[in-house]
Motif scaffolding. Structure first.
Motif, PDB file in Angstrom:
ATOM      1  N   TRP A   1      18.384  17.656   0.389  1.00 27.44           N
ATOM      2  CA  TRP A   1      18.022  18.601   1.460  1.00 27.44           C
ATOM      3  C   TRP A   1      18.204  17.954   2.834  1.00 27.44           C
ATOM      4  O   TRP A   1      18.798  18.556   3.742  1.00 27.44           O
ATOM      5  CB  TRP A   1      16.580  19.062   1.276  1.00 27.44           C
ATOM      6  CG  TRP A   1      16.057  19.934   2.374  1.00 27.44           C
ATOM      7  CD1 TRP A   1      16.367  21.241   2.612  1.00 27.44           C
ATOM      8  CD2 TRP A   1      15.115  19.557   3.398  1.00 27.44           C
ATOM      9  NE1 TRP A   1      15.682  21.701   3.710  1.00 27.44           N
ATOM     10  CE2 TRP A   1      14.915  20.698   4.211  1.00 27.44           C
ATOM     11  CE3 TRP A   1      14.434  18.388   3.689  1.00 27.44           C
ATOM     12  CZ2 TRP A   1      14.044  20.683   5.304  1.00 27.44           C
ATOM     13  CZ3 TRP A   1      13.571  18.365   4.781  1.00 27.44           C
ATOM     14  CH2 TRP A   1      13.380  19.505   5.578  1.00 27.44           C
ATOM     15  N   LEU A   2      17.729  16.724   2.982  1.00 24.31           N
ATOM     16  CA  LEU A   2      17.909  16.016   4.254  1.00 24.31           C
ATOM     17  C   LEU A   2      19.384  15.871   4.594  1.00 24.31           C
ATOM     18  O   LEU A   2      19.788  16.002   5.757  1.00 24.31           O
ATOM     19  CB  LEU A   2      17.252  14.630   4.168  1.00 24.31           C
ATOM     20  CG  LEU A   2      15.728  14.580   4.161  1.00 24.31           C
ATOM     21  CD1 LEU A   2      15.251  13.165   3.858  1.00 24.31           C
ATOM     22  CD2 LEU A   2      15.141  15.065   5.476  1.00 24.31           C
ATOM     23  N   ASP A   3      20.185  15.621   3.573  1.00 23.59           N
ATOM     24  CA  ASP A   3      21.621  15.455   3.786  1.00 23.59           C
ATOM     25  C   ASP A   3      22.273  16.752   4.268  1.00 23.59           C
ATOM     26  O   ASP A   3      23.238  16.722   5.042  1.00 23.59           O
ATOM     27  CB  ASP A   3      22.277  14.997   2.483  1.00 23.59           C
ATOM     28  CG  ASP A   3      23.365  13.970   2.713  1.00 23.59           C
ATOM     29  OD1 ASP A   3      23.304  13.251   3.732  1.00 23.59           O
ATOM     30  OD2 ASP A   3      24.282  13.882   1.880  1.00 23.59           O
ATOM     31  N   GLU A   4      21.745  17.882   3.820  1.00 20.58           N
ATOM     32  CA  GLU A   4      22.282  19.183   4.239  1.00 20.58           C
ATOM     33  C   GLU A   4      21.869  19.540   5.663  1.00 20.58           C
ATOM     34  O   GLU A   4      22.695  19.988   6.470  1.00 20.58           O
ATOM     35  CB  GLU A   4      21.832  20.281   3.278  1.00 20.58           C
ATOM     36  CG  GLU A   4      22.545  20.274   1.938  1.00 20.58           C
ATOM     37  CD  GLU A   4      22.205  21.492   1.098  1.00 20.58           C
ATOM     38  OE1 GLU A   4      21.728  22.493   1.678  1.00 20.58           O
ATOM     39  OE2 GLU A   4      22.404  21.441  -0.130  1.00 20.58           O
ATOM     40  N   ILE A   5      20.597  19.355   5.964  1.00 20.06           N
ATOM     41  CA  ILE A   5      20.094  19.844   7.247  1.00 20.06           C
ATOM     42  C   ILE A   5      20.510  18.970   8.427  1.00 20.06           C
ATOM     43  O   ILE A   5      20.444  19.410   9.578  1.00 20.06           O
ATOM     44  CB  ILE A   5      18.563  19.991   7.241  1.00 20.06           C
ATOM     45  CG1 ILE A   5      17.883  18.624   7.146  1.00 20.06           C
ATOM     46  CG2 ILE A   5      18.128  20.921   6.116  1.00 20.06           C
ATOM     47  CD1 ILE A   5      16.384  18.685   7.349  1.00 20.06           C
TER      48      ILE A   5
ATOM     49  N   THR B   1      13.422   4.031  -1.920  1.00 17.63           N
ATOM     50  CA  THR B   1      14.591   3.517  -1.208  1.00 17.63           C
ATOM     51  C   THR B   1      15.513   4.630  -0.734  1.00 17.63           C
ATOM     52  O   THR B   1      16.031   4.594   0.393  1.00 17.63           O
ATOM     53  CB  THR B   1      15.367   2.546  -2.110  1.00 17.63           C
ATOM     54  OG1 THR B   1      14.478   1.524  -2.578  1.00 17.63           O
ATOM     55  CG2 THR B   1      16.520   1.907  -1.361  1.00 17.63           C
ATOM     56  N   ARG B   2      15.732   5.625  -1.581  1.00 17.82           N
ATOM     57  CA  ARG B   2      16.634   6.721  -1.217  1.00 17.82           C
ATOM     58  C   ARG B   2      16.105   7.488  -0.011  1.00 17.82           C
ATOM     59  O   ARG B   2      16.850   7.816   0.911  1.00 17.82           O
ATOM     60  CB  ARG B   2      16.821   7.662  -2.414  1.00 17.82           C
ATOM     61  CG  ARG B   2      17.556   7.035  -3.578  1.00 17.82           C
ATOM     62  CD  ARG B   2      17.426   7.871  -4.845  1.00 17.82           C
ATOM     63  NE  ARG B   2      18.103   7.243  -5.974  1.00 17.82           N
ATOM     64  CZ  ARG B   2      17.571   6.275  -6.719  1.00 17.82           C
ATOM     65  NH1 ARG B   2      16.354   5.824  -6.419  1.00 17.82           N
ATOM     66  NH2 ARG B   2      18.239   5.758  -7.726  1.00 17.82           N
ATOM     67  N   THR B   3      14.809   7.776  -0.027  1.00 20.65           N
ATOM     68  CA  THR B   3      14.204   8.531   1.070  1.00 20.65           C
ATOM     69  C   THR B   3      14.212   7.725   2.367  1.00 20.65           C
ATOM     70  O   THR B   3      14.628   8.225   3.424  1.00 20.65           O
ATOM     71  CB  THR B   3      12.763   8.928   0.715  1.00 20.65           C
ATOM     72  OG1 THR B   3      12.783   9.794  -0.416  1.00 20.65           O
ATOM     73  CG2 THR B   3      12.090   9.633   1.875  1.00 20.65           C
ATOM     74  N   LEU B   4      13.757   6.487   2.304  1.00 22.54           N
ATOM     75  CA  LEU B   4      13.693   5.667   3.513  1.00 22.54           C
ATOM     76  C   LEU B   4      15.088   5.410   4.076  1.00 22.54           C
ATOM     77  O   LEU B   4      15.286   5.423   5.296  1.00 22.54           O
ATOM     78  CB  LEU B   4      12.978   4.344   3.199  1.00 22.54           C
ATOM     79  CG  LEU B   4      11.503   4.472   2.815  1.00 22.54           C
ATOM     80  CD1 LEU B   4      10.955   3.120   2.369  1.00 22.54           C
ATOM     81  CD2 LEU B   4      10.681   5.013   3.969  1.00 22.54           C
ATOM     82  N   GLY B   5      16.065   5.194   3.185  1.00 17.24           N
ATOM     83  CA  GLY B   5      17.432   4.983   3.651  1.00 17.24           C
ATOM     84  C   GLY B   5      18.005   6.207   4.339  1.00 17.24           C
ATOM     85  O   GLY B   5      18.674   6.099   5.376  1.00 17.24           O
ATOM     86  N   LYS B   6      17.756   7.385   3.791  1.00 22.28           N
ATOM     87  CA  LYS B   6      18.259   8.619   4.395  1.00 22.28           C
ATOM     88  C   LYS B   6      17.574   8.888   5.735  1.00 22.28           C
ATOM     89  O   LYS B   6      18.227   9.313   6.701  1.00 22.28           O
ATOM     90  CB  LYS B   6      18.052   9.790   3.450  1.00 22.28           C
ATOM     91  CG  LYS B   6      18.605  11.128   3.933  1.00 22.28           C
ATOM     92  CD  LYS B   6      20.088  11.039   4.263  1.00 22.28           C
ATOM     93  CE  LYS B   6      20.938  10.726   3.043  1.00 22.28           C
ATOM     94  NZ  LYS B   6      22.395  10.703   3.379  1.00 22.28           N
TER      95      LYS B   6
ATOM     96  N   GLU C   1      10.789   0.074  11.920  1.00 19.37           N
ATOM     97  CA  GLU C   1      11.922  -0.029  11.000  1.00 19.37           C
ATOM     98  C   GLU C   1      12.835   1.189  11.047  1.00 19.37           C
ATOM     99  O   GLU C   1      14.051   1.062  10.902  1.00 19.37           O
ATOM    100  CB  GLU C   1      11.407  -0.235   9.572  1.00 19.37           C
ATOM    101  CG  GLU C   1      12.481  -0.609   8.564  1.00 19.37           C
ATOM    102  CD  GLU C   1      13.079  -1.982   8.814  1.00 19.37           C
ATOM    103  OE1 GLU C   1      14.229  -2.211   8.386  1.00 19.37           O
ATOM    104  OE2 GLU C   1      12.410  -2.827   9.452  1.00 19.37           O
ATOM    105  N   LEU C   2      12.254   2.387  11.250  1.00 15.37           N
ATOM    106  CA  LEU C   2      13.025   3.618  11.169  1.00 15.37           C
ATOM    107  C   LEU C   2      13.179   4.333  12.517  1.00 15.37           C
ATOM    108  O   LEU C   2      13.950   5.288  12.614  1.00 15.37           O
ATOM    109  CB  LEU C   2      12.373   4.584  10.170  1.00 15.37           C
ATOM    110  CG  LEU C   2      12.139   4.041   8.754  1.00 15.37           C
ATOM    111  CD1 LEU C   2      11.428   5.083   7.905  1.00 15.37           C
ATOM    112  CD2 LEU C   2      13.444   3.621   8.107  1.00 15.37           C
ATOM    113  N   GLY C   3      12.448   3.890  13.517  1.00 12.71           N
ATOM    114  CA  GLY C   3      12.508   4.562  14.810  1.00 12.71           C
ATOM    115  C   GLY C   3      11.884   5.943  14.794  1.00 12.71           C
ATOM    116  O   GLY C   3      12.286   6.828  15.556  1.00 12.71           O
ATOM    117  N   ILE C   4      10.877   6.125  13.931  1.00 15.90           N
ATOM    118  CA  ILE C   4      10.223   7.427  13.766  1.00 15.90           C
ATOM    119  C   ILE C   4       8.803   7.359  14.328  1.00 15.90           C
ATOM    120  O   ILE C   4       7.981   6.583  13.831  1.00 15.90           O
ATOM    121  CB  ILE C   4      10.175   7.832  12.276  1.00 15.90           C
ATOM    122  CG1 ILE C   4      11.599   8.015  11.736  1.00 15.90           C
ATOM    123  CG2 ILE C   4       9.342   9.097  12.080  1.00 15.90           C
ATOM    124  CD1 ILE C   4      11.658   8.299  10.239  1.00 15.90           C
ATOM    125  N   PRO C   5       8.477   8.148  15.356  1.00 19.50           N
ATOM    126  CA  PRO C   5       7.107   8.158  15.860  1.00 19.50           C
ATOM    127  C   PRO C   5       6.150   8.760  14.838  1.00 19.50           C
ATOM    128  O   PRO C   5       6.499   9.700  14.122  1.00 19.50           O
ATOM    129  CB  PRO C   5       7.188   9.027  17.120  1.00 19.50           C
ATOM    130  CG  PRO C   5       8.407   9.870  16.928  1.00 19.50           C
ATOM    131  CD  PRO C   5       9.364   9.047  16.118  1.00 19.50           C
TER     132      PRO C   5
END
Length: 256
Positions: free
Chosen positions: A41-45, A74-79, A108-112
């Motif tokens: 889903w993340l890959d689509e949006i 790993t898949r989620t954090l990498g995406k 690590e991810l730049g996510i607030p």
């Protein structure tokens, strides 16, 4: 309450919302198909996303030690890292299963990461956003438990526990304790008894918001608070696989 943050949507761009994945529950292997579906889903949006909001409980249990985070995902954090690095902002609101986020996502991810609800302006539309735990007139048992979990002494003691022991205890409680998991209240209570809807109506007494968007309840809900304001609950990625999308004018719940 902090001032609202403004996000301008270019034509054709959308803002996406998801909540309550509970990755790792009931076991890592059992949740992996759900994780792969979420990553797809993340890959689509990412192709038309102006921003992505994750409203908590992405993990069934998460605790950040000074140099250790839970194994897996790993898949989620990498995406998420890929999307964030591409310039698409991701905003994370902690839930009751991931209260103990303290810097890893930001560094690590730049996510607030937000520990309280916050208001955003999407073009000219005001949206009040949070996970939803501990708000409203009920949820009293959890409110007491949250005070313990967020107590500095409790967190200090837990950090001194070996991660293999601490994470195992946390994962066990997350899966087994109904008060933490929220499984015992994942049924529609009627509009007058939906405590998050009651909370939203009280917030409207102070200031108008076009939308209130929460997770936590594990139910996809859309409730009109008045003629100009709506409460939306995003559902989950365990049973419903529902998400929210705002296209610049309207907010819709959709199923993946």
């Amino acid at each position: 309450m902090n001032k609202s943050t403004h996000i301008t949507l270019a034509e054709g761009k959308k803002i996406y919302f998801a909540s309550d994945n509970h990755l790792g529950a009931p076991t890592s292997d059992a949740s992996k198909p759900r994780e792969k579906k979420f990553v797809a889903w993340l890959d689509e949006i990412k192709h038309d996303a102006a921003a992505i909001f994750l409203l908590g409980d992405l993990f069934d249990f998460w605790f950040e030690y000074k140099t250790v985070v839970p194994k897996g995902f790993t898949r989620t954090l990498g995406k998420l890292a890929e999307i964030s690095d591409s310039g698409i902002p991701i905003h994370y609101f902690v839930g009751n299963h991931d209260l103990w986020m303290h810097g890893y996502f930001e560094e690590e991810l730049g996510i607030p990461v937000y520990h309280k609800p916050k208001e955003f302006m999407f073009n000219d539309t005001s949206v009040f956003i949070g996970h939803g735990d501990g708000l409203g007139p009920n949820d009293k048992g959890y409110k007491r438990m949250k005070k313990v979990f967020t107590n500095p002494v409790f967190k200090w003691l837990f950090k001194w526990m070996h991660p293999d022991i601490g994470l195992r205890i946390g994962q066990y409680l997350s899966v087994k304790n109904k008060m933490i998991s929220g499984d015992d209240d994942a049924t529609f209570l009627g509009e007058e008894n939906e405590w998050l809807a009651v909370y939203c109506k009280r917030k409207l007494e102070d200031k108008h918001r076009d939308y209130f968007v929460f997770g936590h309840r594990h139910l996809p809900l859309e409730i009109d608070l008045n003629e100009k304001s709506k409460y939306v609950n995003l559902g989950d990625w365990i049973q419903y696989y529902t998400y929210g999308v705002f296209d610049g004018e309207n907010f819709d719940l959709k199923k993946y």
